[in-house]
Design a protein around this motif. Structure first.
Motif, PDB file in Angstrom:
ATOM      1  N   CYS A   1     -52.619  19.525   5.547  1.00  0.00           N
ATOM      2  CA  CYS A   1     -53.933  20.149   5.427  1.00  0.00           C
ATOM      3  C   CYS A   1     -54.061  20.682   3.996  1.00  0.00           C
ATOM      4  O   CYS A   1     -53.076  21.071   3.379  1.00  0.00           O
ATOM      5  CB  CYS A   1     -54.095  21.278   6.428  1.00  0.00           C
ATOM      6  N   HIS A   2     -55.251  20.627   3.464  1.00  0.00           N
ATOM      7  CA  HIS A   2     -55.468  21.065   2.091  1.00  0.00           C
ATOM      8  C   HIS A   2     -56.183  22.414   2.114  1.00  0.00           C
ATOM      9  O   HIS A   2     -57.381  22.484   2.392  1.00  0.00           O
ATOM     10  CB  HIS A   2     -56.285  20.004   1.341  1.00  0.00           C
ATOM     11  N   ALA A   3     -55.452  23.482   1.844  1.00  0.00           N
ATOM     12  CA  ALA A   3     -56.063  24.819   1.874  1.00  0.00           C
ATOM     13  C   ALA A   3     -56.956  25.015   0.651  1.00  0.00           C
ATOM     14  O   ALA A   3     -56.627  24.572  -0.445  1.00  0.00           O
ATOM     15  CB  ALA A   3     -54.974  25.872   1.899  1.00  0.00           C
TER      16      ALA A   3
ATOM     17  N   ALA B   1     -48.554  30.652  -0.569  1.00  0.00           N
ATOM     18  CA  ALA B   1     -47.251  30.168  -1.043  1.00  0.00           C
ATOM     19  C   ALA B   1     -47.384  28.768  -1.632  1.00  0.00           C
ATOM     20  O   ALA B   1     -46.786  27.813  -1.139  1.00  0.00           O
ATOM     21  CB  ALA B   1     -46.238  30.203   0.105  1.00  0.00           C
TER      22      ALA B   1
ATOM     23  N   GLN C   1     -51.825  25.784  -8.478  1.00  0.00           N
ATOM     24  CA  GLN C   1     -52.586  25.491  -7.258  1.00  0.00           C
ATOM     25  C   GLN C   1     -53.260  26.772  -6.749  1.00  0.00           C
ATOM     26  O   GLN C   1     -54.408  26.751  -6.314  1.00  0.00           O
ATOM     27  CB  GLN C   1     -51.675  24.894  -6.186  1.00  0.00           C
TER      28      GLN C   1
ATOM     29  N   GLY D   1     -44.130  32.614  -4.626  1.00  0.00           N
ATOM     30  CA  GLY D   1     -43.719  31.327  -5.187  1.00  0.00           C
ATOM     31  C   GLY D   1     -42.752  31.502  -6.335  1.00  0.00           C
ATOM     32  O   GLY D   1     -42.379  32.622  -6.699  1.00  0.00           O
ATOM     33  N   ASN D   2     -42.361  30.370  -6.921  1.00  0.00           N
ATOM     34  CA  ASN D   2     -41.293  30.372  -7.923  1.00  0.00           C
ATOM     35  C   ASN D   2     -41.727  30.888  -9.292  1.00  0.00           C
ATOM     36  O   ASN D   2     -40.955  30.841 -10.237  1.00  0.00           O
ATOM     37  CB  ASN D   2     -40.708  28.964  -8.065  1.00  0.00           C
TER      38      ASN D   2
ATOM     39  N   LEU E   1     -36.732  31.454  -9.648  1.00  0.00           N
ATOM     40  CA  LEU E   1     -37.003  30.014  -9.652  1.00  0.00           C
ATOM     41  C   LEU E   1     -36.175  29.270  -8.605  1.00  0.00           C
ATOM     42  O   LEU E   1     -36.632  28.297  -8.003  1.00  0.00           O
ATOM     43  CB  LEU E   1     -36.676  29.460 -11.053  1.00  0.00           C
ATOM     44  N   GLY E   2     -34.958  29.734  -8.362  1.00  0.00           N
ATOM     45  CA  GLY E   2     -34.037  29.016  -7.464  1.00  0.00           C
ATOM     46  C   GLY E   2     -34.342  29.283  -5.992  1.00  0.00           C
ATOM     47  O   GLY E   2     -34.858  30.345  -5.635  1.00  0.00           O
ATOM     48  N   LEU E   3     -34.002  28.307  -5.156  1.00  0.00           N
ATOM     49  CA  LEU E   3     -34.323  28.424  -3.732  1.00  0.00           C
ATOM     50  C   LEU E   3     -33.614  29.597  -3.062  1.00  0.00           C
ATOM     51  O   LEU E   3     -34.195  30.272  -2.211  1.00  0.00           O
ATOM     52  CB  LEU E   3     -33.948  27.123  -3.018  1.00  0.00           C
TER      53      LEU E   3
HETATM   54  C1  LIG Z   1     -36.475  18.339 -10.263  1.00  0.00           C
HETATM   55  C2  LIG Z   1     -36.221  19.741  -9.740  1.00  0.00           C
HETATM   56  C3  LIG Z   1     -34.929  20.142  -9.434  1.00  0.00           C
HETATM   57  C4  LIG Z   1     -34.685  21.419  -8.930  1.00  0.00           C
HETATM   58  N1  LIG Z   1     -33.411  21.765  -8.613  1.00  0.00           N
HETATM   59  C5  LIG Z   1     -33.167  22.956  -8.042  1.00  0.00           C
HETATM   60  C6  LIG Z   1     -31.841  23.297  -7.611  1.00  0.00           C
HETATM   61  O1  LIG Z   1     -30.911  22.530  -7.755  1.00  0.00           O
HETATM   62  N2  LIG Z   1     -31.649  24.527  -7.034  1.00  0.00           N
HETATM   63  C7  LIG Z   1     -32.682  25.393  -6.847  1.00  0.00           C
HETATM   64  O2  LIG Z   1     -32.459  26.478  -6.307  1.00  0.00           O
HETATM   65  N3  LIG Z   1     -33.934  25.105  -7.249  1.00  0.00           N
HETATM   66  C8  LIG Z   1     -34.194  23.895  -7.837  1.00  0.00           C
HETATM   67  N4  LIG Z   1     -35.465  23.599  -8.247  1.00  0.00           N
HETATM   68  C9  LIG Z   1     -36.506  24.629  -8.161  1.00  0.00           C
HETATM   69  C10 LIG Z   1     -37.047  24.805  -6.763  1.00  0.00           C
HETATM   70  O3  LIG Z   1     -37.059  23.564  -6.100  1.00  0.00           O
HETATM   71  C11 LIG Z   1     -38.488  25.329  -6.838  1.00  0.00           C
HETATM   72  O4  LIG Z   1     -38.569  26.443  -7.714  1.00  0.00           O
HETATM   73  C12 LIG Z   1     -38.942  25.749  -5.438  1.00  0.00           C
HETATM   74  O5  LIG Z   1     -38.944  24.647  -4.571  1.00  0.00           O
HETATM   75  C13 LIG Z   1     -40.350  26.298  -5.514  1.00  0.00           C
HETATM   76  O6  LIG Z   1     -40.717  26.774  -4.253  1.00  0.00           O
HETATM   77  P1  LIG Z   1     -42.166  27.304  -4.021  1.00  0.00           P
HETATM   78  O7  LIG Z   1     -42.246  27.672  -2.579  1.00  0.00           O
HETATM   79  O8  LIG Z   1     -42.531  28.311  -5.048  1.00  0.00           O
HETATM   80  O9  LIG Z   1     -43.146  26.077  -4.331  1.00  0.00           O
HETATM   81  P2  LIG Z   1     -43.176  24.571  -3.733  1.00  0.00           P
HETATM   82  O10 LIG Z   1     -41.836  24.149  -3.251  1.00  0.00           O
HETATM   83  O11 LIG Z   1     -43.858  23.799  -4.813  1.00  0.00           O
HETATM   84  O12 LIG Z   1     -44.110  24.740  -2.460  1.00  0.00           O
HETATM   85  C14 LIG Z   1     -45.507  24.848  -2.533  1.00  0.00           C
HETATM   86  C15 LIG Z   1     -46.083  23.964  -1.434  1.00  0.00           C
HETATM   87  O13 LIG Z   1     -47.479  24.187  -1.333  1.00  0.00           O
HETATM   88  C16 LIG Z   1     -48.102  22.961  -1.036  1.00  0.00           C
HETATM   89  N5  LIG Z   1     -49.526  23.051  -1.451  1.00  0.00           N
HETATM   90  C17 LIG Z   1     -50.016  23.137  -2.706  1.00  0.00           C
HETATM   91  N6  LIG Z   1     -51.368  23.247  -2.695  1.00  0.00           N
HETATM   92  C18 LIG Z   1     -51.733  23.235  -1.399  1.00  0.00           C
HETATM   93  C19 LIG Z   1     -52.992  23.324  -0.729  1.00  0.00           C
HETATM   94  N7  LIG Z   1     -54.141  23.468  -1.386  1.00  0.00           N
HETATM   95  N8  LIG Z   1     -52.991  23.282   0.642  1.00  0.00           N
HETATM   96  C20 LIG Z   1     -51.839  23.164   1.338  1.00  0.00           C
HETATM   97  N9  LIG Z   1     -50.610  23.078   0.757  1.00  0.00           N
HETATM   98  C21 LIG Z   1     -50.559  23.113  -0.597  1.00  0.00           C
HETATM   99  C22 LIG Z   1     -47.330  21.940  -1.877  1.00  0.00           C
HETATM  100  O14 LIG Z   1     -47.505  20.654  -1.342  1.00  0.00           O
HETATM  101  C23 LIG Z   1     -45.908  22.459  -1.689  1.00  0.00           C
HETATM  102  O15 LIG Z   1     -45.284  21.888  -0.576  1.00  0.00           O
HETATM  103  C24 LIG Z   1     -35.756  22.321  -8.750  1.00  0.00           C
HETATM  104  C25 LIG Z   1     -37.069  21.926  -9.043  1.00  0.00           C
HETATM  105  C26 LIG Z   1     -37.303  20.650  -9.539  1.00  0.00           C
HETATM  106  C27 LIG Z   1     -38.710  20.228  -9.832  1.00  0.00           C
END
Ligand SMILES: Cc1cc2nc3c(=O)[nH]c(=O)nc-3n(C[C@H](O)[C@H](O)[C@H](O)COP(=O)(O)OP(=O)(O)OC[C@H]3O[C@@H](n4cnc5c(N)ncnc54)[C@H](O)[C@@H]3O)c2cc1C
Length: 330
Positions: A117-119, A136, A141, A305-306, A311-313
């Protein structure tokens, strides 16, 4: 390539300074390079800190905010959750398993999950009647969703701040080989600064199959080894993202042949390439100044969010405890 890029003299000096590290916290607006030079010396800063942080934040230490990256290490009030396990751990079978188990757990507790779904700003408006809304999604975005929130001037202002956060482009290549290289380990971080490194946009390589079990599957070709290479970053991201698959493989194999294992091309049995034009936020000193303004509840909406300091999970998961406290306090 080396396990310890310091001379004995540099190592001695660094150990001496390391004892006083706790009393040299980063100052507001200070870059990681400035803090490193002041707190632990230029050798460790250029050869270890800069290269390690380039592998995580994909930006040069001269542009990264020391407070955003290291501040939590100096903050005694910081919540840290002590786990039962030590060392490098992951879900058996990888992160996908963690997510599917989390999903099953939430469903069993009556949580409704909608996918695909696209929020947009109307979704936020509709959800507000049921309680606080946690947005989140990535910073850009969230900026685009809240820019349309005509019903809340405060959220529109927040959107403007979010749109100031810059993103960094990355490309990841997971490669499968039919033989293990002679030097095995967790992986390698590559400096981008001569004379120690080459400014080619190749930031690091993880040897997946050496870190966790079950990362290579036996198939018709014997796959014995898997690596993930990360390329791009603040300075080379845009150029690297333009590369074709063949150009990316050529770039990596030239380095891999020279530093890790010869004849990489002949040993390759499979590859998977992902391009992330807006992969991660740029943790600059300008971003550090924005942070306090993003960490508030605005018109019943909470950002998550990150781009909020972690930044790390693992740290993002840890931050969810703080988030639940924030939600309960509204
Ligand atoms: C190549 C790469 C390698 C990495 N390696 C590591 C690692 O080894 N260890 C580590 O800890 N971290 C790592 N990271 C960092 C980590 O993955 C991210 O910082 C983390 O996943 C970010 O989480 P988040 O919840 O902030 O955002 P996201 O994971 O980006 O989640 C946001 C979600 O929102 C959804 N979304 C966006 N807009 C909308 C909308 N309008 N409606 C509905 N849904 C929407 C997106 O589809 C997405 O699923 C890496 C990142 C990258 C790119």
């Amino acid at each position: 390539m080396t396990r310890l890029p310091l001379t004995l003299k540099e190592l001695g000096g660094a150990l001496f300074k390391a004892f006083r590290l706790r009393s040299t916290p980063p100052q507001p607006g200070e870059t990681l390079k400035e803090w490193g030079n002041r707190a632990i010396g230029p050798a460790v800063t250029s050869k270890i800190i800069s290269t390690a942080m380039l592998g995580i934040y994909a930006s040069d230490a001269s542009e990264l905010s020391a407070t955003s990256i290291l501040g939590r290490l100096f903050n005694r009030n910081q919540i840290t959750v002590k786990g039962k396990l030590r060392g490098t751990v992951s879900a058996e079978g990888g992160l996908g398993v963690l997510l599917s188990n989390l999903r099953s757990h939430l469903l069993s507790r009556g949580v409704t999950i909608q996918t695909s779904c696209h929020a947009d700003s109307d979704t936020v408006l509709a959800a507000r009647s049921a309680g606080p809304v946690i947005l989140a999604v990535s910073a850009w975005q969230a900026a685009s969703i809240l820019a349309d929130a005509a019903w809340s001037p405060a959220l529109k202002l927040l959107a403007e701040k979010l749109s100031e956060i810059e993103s960094i482009g990355l490309v990841s290549l997971t490669l499968f080989f039919n033989s293990k290289p002679p030097r095995l380990g967790f992986g390698t971080l590559f400096s981008q600064t001569p004379p120690h490194g080459e400014p080619d946009g190749i930031l690091g390589c993880l040897q997946n199959s050496e870190i966790f079990e079950g990362r290579v599957h036996q198939s018709s070709h014997a796959v014995l080894h898997s690596e993930t290479w990360i390329l791009g970053g603040r300075s080379r991201g845009e150029v690297i993202l333009e590369h074709s698959d063949d150009e990316l493989l050529k770039l990596i194999f030239e380095k891999r042949d020279r530093l890790i294992q010869s004849q990489s091309h002949e040993r390759l049995v499979g590859h998977d390439i992902s391009r992330w034009p807006r992969a991660i936020p740029f943790y600059s000193t300008a971003h550090e100044q924005l942070l306090p303004e993003l960490d508030n509840v605005v018109d019943g909406t909470i950002l998550f969010g990150n781009y909020l300091g972690d930044l790390g999970l693992a740290s993002i998961l840890e931050r969810t405890r703080e988030l639940s406290r924030k939600v309960n306090s509204i």
